[in-house]
Design a protein around this motif. Structure first.
Motif, short mmCIF file in Angstrom:
data_model
loop_
_atom_site.label_atom_id
_atom_site.label_comp_id
_atom_site.label_asym_id
_atom_site.label_seq_id
_atom_site.Cartn_x
_atom_site.Cartn_y
_atom_site.Cartn_z
N GLU A 115 -30.21 37.74 57.91
CA GLU A 115 -29.48 38.74 57.14
C GLU A 115 -28.77 38.07 55.96
O GLU A 115 -28.01 37.11 56.14
CB GLU A 115 -28.45 39.45 58.02
CG GLU A 115 -29.04 40.39 59.04
CD GLU A 115 -29.58 41.68 58.44
OE1 GLU A 115 -29.19 42.00 57.30
OE2 GLU A 115 -30.39 42.35 59.10
N ALA B 5 -26.13 38.11 52.63
CA ALA B 5 -24.89 38.75 52.17
C ALA B 5 -24.59 38.28 50.76
O ALA B 5 -24.43 37.08 50.52
CB ALA B 5 -23.73 38.40 53.10
N THR C 298 -23.80 44.32 60.81
CA THR C 298 -23.34 43.37 59.78
C THR C 298 -22.17 43.97 59.01
O THR C 298 -21.97 45.19 58.99
CB THR C 298 -24.46 43.02 58.78
OG1 THR C 298 -24.90 44.23 58.13
CG2 THR C 298 -25.63 42.36 59.48
N THR D 118 -18.95 31.69 56.07
CA THR D 118 -18.31 31.70 54.77
C THR D 118 -18.53 30.40 54.01
O THR D 118 -19.00 29.40 54.57
CB THR D 118 -16.78 31.96 54.90
OG1 THR D 118 -16.25 32.33 53.63
CG2 THR D 118 -16.06 30.74 55.45
N LEU E 218 -19.07 42.71 55.61
CA LEU E 218 -18.79 41.77 54.54
C LEU E 218 -17.34 41.94 54.08
O LEU E 218 -16.86 43.06 53.93
CB LEU E 218 -19.73 42.02 53.36
CG LEU E 218 -19.64 41.09 52.15
CD1 LEU E 218 -20.21 39.73 52.49
CD2 LEU E 218 -20.40 41.69 50.98
N GLN F 92 -19.15 36.70 55.56
CA GLN F 92 -20.23 37.51 56.13
C GLN F 92 -20.02 37.63 57.64
O GLN F 92 -19.64 36.66 58.30
CB GLN F 92 -21.58 36.85 55.86
CG GLN F 92 -22.78 37.58 56.45
CD GLN F 92 -24.07 36.79 56.29
OE1 GLN F 92 -24.04 35.57 56.08
NE2 GLN F 92 -25.19 37.46 56.37
#
Length: 288
Positions: free
Chosen positions: A108, A110, A133, A167, A135, A149
């Protein structure tokens, strides 16, 4: 008329102050969780291999080499920093999607910033399903935009999803912005319940104010007394890459290591793949 203006001004000041204060409080809704305390015996405790590494947006090694390295890591969850998505410098490639195709991992992406006609940011890779997920944008001032993320990963043997935060903090020599980002990160993650891990490139060392701020709410998994330096990969000087656990859980760190301590990982020429060494942590969950 002047009297009512004064009254209104006082009321507004109190209201604003109360609102700001309430926003910083840990409210009852923040305490709600489906994860109840549970103790495991060592012989039947759920296990996890977690890795963090900065892939330098494929500017050091090819995606094929990065994919080979990811597979060699044999991890359940990998937090990756510096990932391009359809940028000019990366030839318009969606790197997260390509790595997923090459490795078989769920990946995934971000976005942190728009960059060269595409996006640049973070990725979380997992051999297990990623079920949610989120953010958090971080204060970045005039510097490069930064984010945290979040991904919830459904890992076999675990009764609840593992919440992973990934991060990449500011690089400035002055730590003030990095401290501000860390405090935002701490506040956001503290108000989320569950089995929590924090991974990333924090761009700071153990002796720093950033590290001390992180340690208010997180436990460093590094229990290895040998060389801990992760950057630059060719001849490391400092450790800036970390794997943290939440004090809500008790983990036994079986091994925290760098590639030089693993026969399989020694076969990867890491300085030809990226500019950071990966941090690899094997651990078992003793208390949920």
């Amino acid at each position: 008329m002047v009297f009512w203006r004064v009254v209104f001004s006082v009321w507004l000041t109190i209201a604003v102050s109360f609102s700001a204060l309430a926003g910083d409080q840990r409210e009852p809704e923040h305490a709600r969780s489906e994860v109840t305390n549970k103790v495991y015996q060592t012989d039947n405790a759920p296990s996890l291999r977690v890795v963090t590494f900065n892939m330098a947006a494929g500017r050091v090694g090819s995606l094929a080499e990065l994919a080979k390295a990811m597979v060699a890591l044999d991890a359940d969850i990998i937090g990756i920093q510096e990932v391009d998505n359809q940028t000019l410098r990366s030839g318009g490639v969606d790197q997260a999607k390509e790595l997923a195709s090459l490795t078989g991992f769920n990946v995934e992406f971000a976005k942190a910033i728009d960059f060269e006609g595409g996006e640049y940011g973070l990725a979380i890779a997992s051999r297990h399903p990623i079920v949610a997920t989120d953010l958090l944008p971080l204060a970045s001032g005039q510097e490069e935009g930064r984010v945290v993320q979040m991904a919830k990963v459904s890992v076999p043997e675990f009764e609840h999803p593992v919440t992973v935060f990934n991060t990449h903090l500011d690089t400035s020599e002055d730590p003030q912005l990095r401290l501000q980002q860390t405090r935002q990160l701490n506040k956001w993650t503290m108000n989320q319940r569950g089995i929590k891990l924090l991974l990333g490139d924090f761009n700071d060392v153990r002796q720093s104010a950033t590290y001390k701020e992180l340690k208010r709410y997180w436990k460093d998994t590094w229990n290895n007394k040998s060389n801990e330096r992760t950057w630059p990969a060719s001849n490391p000087e400092i450790k800036v890459d970390y794997v943290f656990t939440s004090p809500a859980q008790q983990w036994k760190v079986v091994k925290a290591s760098l590639p030089a301590e693993d026969v399989r990982l020694k076969q990867i020429r890491w300085p030809e793949v990226t500019d950071h060494l990966p941090v690899v942590v094997d651990m078992i969950l003793l208390e949920q």
